[in-house]
Design an enzyme around this catalytic site. Structure first.
Site, short mmCIF file in Angstrom:
data_model
loop_
_atom_site.label_atom_id
_atom_site.label_comp_id
_atom_site.label_asym_id
_atom_site.label_seq_id
_atom_site.Cartn_x
_atom_site.Cartn_y
_atom_site.Cartn_z
N ASP A 1 0.82 -1.20 0.00
CA ASP A 1 0.00 0.00 0.00
C ASP A 1 0.85 1.25 0.00
OD1 ASP A 1 -2.46 -1.08 0.05
OD2 ASP A 1 -2.70 -1.03 2.23
N LYS B 1 -3.51 2.99 -2.31
CA LYS B 1 -4.73 3.78 -2.45
C LYS B 1 -4.48 5.16 -1.92
CE LYS B 1 -6.97 0.26 -0.54
NZ LYS B 1 -7.93 -0.47 0.21
N MET C 1 -7.76 8.76 9.36
CA MET C 1 -8.25 9.30 8.08
C MET C 1 -9.11 10.54 8.29
SD MET C 1 -9.30 5.64 6.41
CE MET C 1 -9.95 4.94 7.92
#
Ligand code: SAH
Length: 463
Positions: free
Chosen positions: A249, A271, A384
């Site tokens: 990732d 991502k 996030m």
């Protein structure tokens, strides 16, 4: 070579140990682990040592040492702080041709103890020939970290089925090739993941088939931690170093990737928010395809795979496809950033619980349960949440969290670029406007943030 390494069978053999203190205790433990019958002579014996000997068939002579005690002994060790006595023991033993070791005194030894890595039946002894025991110990800890404790069980399994393999293959060469595959393949990995019974069944099948080639590969879902490679687990490192393929990732740091096997295929499936480099469904398919081709696939994820990592979803698909897998936890961002940022997540005076919450809000609407976040004495960690900071602050305030509640942002935690700002709900937006901390970042809300000014220890801080 200064000394010849040998392994001594001490089972049911008599060993004399002179001395009754802590050093003697350490040696007694070792001798007993090797099955020796220990006779100890000393004027006084510490309690633990006395107990150890009593429970392991040892003998204690409370009194003076005498050369006659050496009779019928196969080894003798002196662990006293009396130099004259130590030397006497050495001379008597040499005269009677009994191997002798005076602890920490190489000139008075006819044999020395190595630093030991014990994965019985596999045992590694490391010696510096008495030149630098510390160096030997450092090497030992390197090996300790590289060799899983379950090597013991693997060794025992192989020992049990060794004769069967001998019967199955007539040539030494065939046996060697077979064992090399077994010990680096699925049988070994099954033991390492605690599935000993399955490992044995598979090994028996492979013996019967006369072939240990990997039919299907395996997927290792590995938590790569927050970025600093020192924070990887031993297991993560081991699996990374034997991977054929690595899917990683965006959050996995370059330093961590460096530690993967040199000739592994490295596939980026990272991502970014709103920009999925490889859709999740394709990632799942890639894992399955590579594993079905017999490869060992490491799926590396930032932090911990089961904390906002979608690890569960990937595993469900693997399970459906019948691909074996292992999961390795990693240090999650909340834990890493709070420790490296000097903000304990719980503290007896400030917070009795901690909550990990996603700050990613669908359509930027507030679909979080803010009501349960406003009670005091708890810490909230938003993952996030940097791009939704304004909404998170608004949600907390609207639901009644006091405006002077402390809040911190830890950006790029554990890396050299780590930055931390702390403020209150009513000024954090302004502070972040000025500081412009970058993603990835976590947000910590709660009374514990007050500790940051005292406990900060790593990297720079801004406000
Ligand atoms: N599975 C990961 C989390 C993935 S979600 C884990 O357990 O850590 C991605 C979020 O993790 C980022 O948006 C950020 O909030 C957080 N994060 C991951 N690494 C970070 C780091 N080094 N510093 C700060 N936050 C980080």
């Amino acid at each position: 070579m200064e000394y010849l390494p040998l392994f001594f069978d001490l089972k049911h053999r008599s060993v004399l140990l002179v001395g009754g203190g802590d050093v003697a205790l350490r040696k007694a433990r070792l001798l007993i682990r090797a099955g020796a019958q220990v006779t100890l002579v000393a004027h006084s014996v510490n309690d633990e040592l006395a107990r150890l000997l009593a429970t392991h068939n040892g003998k204690v002579i409370l009194g003076d040492y005498g050369a006659e005690q050496l009779r019928h002994k196969v080894l003798v060790l002196a662990a006293t702080d009396d130099e004259v006595l130590n030397e006497q023991v050495y001379r008597d033993a040499v005269a009677m041709q009994i191997p002798v070791n005076v602890v920490d005194n190489p000139p008075l030894c006819t044999f020395i103890f190595p630093a030991i890595v014990d994965r019985s039946p596999i045992v590694i002894g490391i010696s510096s020939g008495g030149q630098s025991p510390v160096l030997a110990r450092i090497l030992r800890s390197k090996l300790e970290s590289q060799i899983p404790v379950s090597f013991s069980r693997l060794g025992a399994l192989v020992g049990r089925l060794r004769d069967k393999v001998k019967d199955r293959f007539s040539s030494v060469n065939e046996r060697r090739v077979f064992w090399e595959k077994v010990l680096q393949g699925q049988v070994a990995e099954k033991v390492f993941s605690g599935r000993d019974q399955e490992a044995e069944t598979l090994l028996l099948q492979q013996i019967e088939a006369g072939n240990a080639d990997n039919q299907t590969g395996e997927v290792y879902l590995v938590g790569a931690g927050p970025g600093d490679p020192d924070l990887l687990t031993f297991k993560a490192l081991r699996l990374m170093q034997q991977a054929d393929v690595v899917l990683y990732d965006r959050l996995v740091s370059a330093e961590v990737l460096e530690l993967c096997r040199r000739d592994a295929d490295m596939i980026y499936v990272g991502k970014q928010r709103n920009n999925h480099a490889v859709p999740q469904q394709d990632i799942n398919q890639l894992l399955i395809t590579h594993a079905q081709a017999g490869r060992r696939v490491v799926r590396l994820k930032g932090g911990d795979p089961f904390i906002f990592g979608r690890g569960g979803e990937e595993l469900e698909q693997l399970k459906e496809a019948g691909i074996p897998f292992q999961v390795v936890p990693g240090i999650t961002a909340a834990s890493a950033c709070s420790t490296y940022g000097g903000i304990p997540l719980t503290h007896r005076n400030y917070a009795q619980s901690v909550k990990f919450v996603t700050g990613q809000l669908k359509n930027r609407t507030t679909d979080l349960n803010f009501k349960e976040m406003i009670t005091p004495n708890q810490t909230i960690v938003f993952y996030m949440g940097l791009h939704t900071l304004d909404l998170l602050v608004e949600g907390l305030l609207e639901h009644g969290k006091p405006a002077d509640t402390l809040i911190a942002i830890v950006s790029q935690g554990t890396s050299e670029q780590q930055r931390v700002i702390t403020g209150r709900l009513d000024n954090i937006l302004e502070l972040q406007q000025q500081a412009q901390l970058e993603a990835p970042a976590i947000i910590i809300v709660g009374e514990v943030v007050a500790l940051q000014s005292q406990l900060s220890w790593f990297g720079k801080e801004v406000a």
